[in-house]
Design a protein around this motif. Structure first.
Motif: not given
Length: 327
Positions: A286-313
């Motif tokens: 058990m470790v503190s971190g992200w799995d692939i779903n965590s990474l996906t959820d982060f970028y869904i949220g960022q895309s809804l808030d600022d899609p250009n930032e996601t594309r820049n990332d």
């Protein structure tokens, strides 16, 4: 002879289609149907099977009177029958709504206007937290807006507030539906124009323009196939020990590329807490971190808030920001 729903349908035709309003909000994940149906502050807009309202009690009185008259009529062999109780109910509901929209006196009209102004100020105060507001706040704000629209069905500000609620809740299509109604009421209302511009910008960024690949799927709640593929490649790149979890140090490496500088450990711990947590690795630790779903959820949220930032990332990770394909 009588359509039992005639007067209830006329309420929607004359004073705003409450069924559509509730439906648009439901599409946005803001379900006020129970609040509206159980409300004693709103004139009923459909047949109810609950405690009698004033309209229902008066309808019952009228029905009893009709039955008394029917006895007299039958004694004279008349063919006149008792009016449909549902029709009487609808008539009383329409009358109750009518006198709210068109009050008998100027004093009543001024009182309603002051109450509406105060309620709208309260709603705006509730929405100051924006995306950080809880669902209970969204529900209460949507319901209070309904209370204003009860007396002012042609209030463009009500439809603007519902559109703003949907937009803040990342529900763009319902937001546009409310904005369209608002524009039909008053196309010169600047907040409507400003919000419509913001929604279009986000939609163009999220779903692409001029041949760009979309960031999200049609529902707006999941990644597009292109984004999902890109994130899988990025995850594998930074999961250096291949344990299926991005650790604190691996997330730090990823953020340094996107931000151009190291992130404070407190920032990393915060986003781990929001999108991830204690996650089991492929080896069972058990470790503190992200799995692939965590990474996906982060970028869904960022895309809804600022899609250009996601594309820049994505560009910084070596992907074409337009096609989302690996360069």
């Amino acid at each position: 002879m009588y359509n039992s729903d005639l007067w209830l349908e006329k309420i929607s035709a004359d004073f705003g289609d409450r069924k559509s309003i509730v439906g648009f909000l439901l599409d946005a994940g803001i379900d006020i149907s129970e609040l509206v149906d159980a409300s004693t502050e709103l004139v009923p807009w459909k047949h109810r099977h609950c405690e009698q309202s004033g309209s229902e009690r008066e309808m019952e009185d009228d029905e009893n009177q009709c039955k008394q008259n029917e006895v007299t009529i039958e004694e004279h062999d008349s063919l006149v029958s008792v009016p449909d109780p549902a029709l009487l109910y609808g008539m009383h509901c329409y009358r109750d709504r009518f006198v709210r929209v068109f009050p008998h006196s100027k004093d009543d009209a001024m009182c309603y206007a002051k109450q509406a102004e105060s309620t709208i100020d309260q709603i705006k105060g509730m929405l100051r937290d924006g995306h950080g507001a809880s669902i209970d706040v969204f529900l209460e704000a949507a319901y209070r807006t309904m209370l204003v629209q009860e007396y002012f069905p042609a209030s463009v500000e009500c439809y603007y507030l519902w559109a703003l609620l949907c937009f803040t809740h990342n529900a763009f299509q319902p937001s546009l539906a409310f904005l369209d109604i608002g524009r039909n009421i008053d196309d010169a209302f600047e907040p409507i124009q400003d919000l419509a511009h913001k929604v279009r910008l986000v939609l163009n960024g999220v779903y692409g323009s001029n041949g760009e690949a979309p960031l999200l799927d049609g529902s707006g709640s999941g990644p597009s196939a292109q984004l999902s593929n890109a994130l899988a490649i990025i995850f594998q790149r930074f999961d250096s020990d291949r344990d299926g979890v991005l650790s604190v140090s691996e997330i730090a490496s990823m953020i340094q590329i996107t931000n151009g500088r190291p992130a404070p450990r407190s920032t990393i711990q915060h986003i781990i807490g929001v999108f991830g947590g204690r996650i089991q690795t492929k080896g069972g630790r058990m470790v503190s971190g992200w799995d692939i779903n965590s990474l996906t959820d982060f970028y869904i949220g960022q895309s809804l808030d600022d899609p250009n930032e996601t594309r820049n990332d994505l560009a910084k990770f070596g992907f074409d920001p337009s096609s989302l394909s690996k360069i």
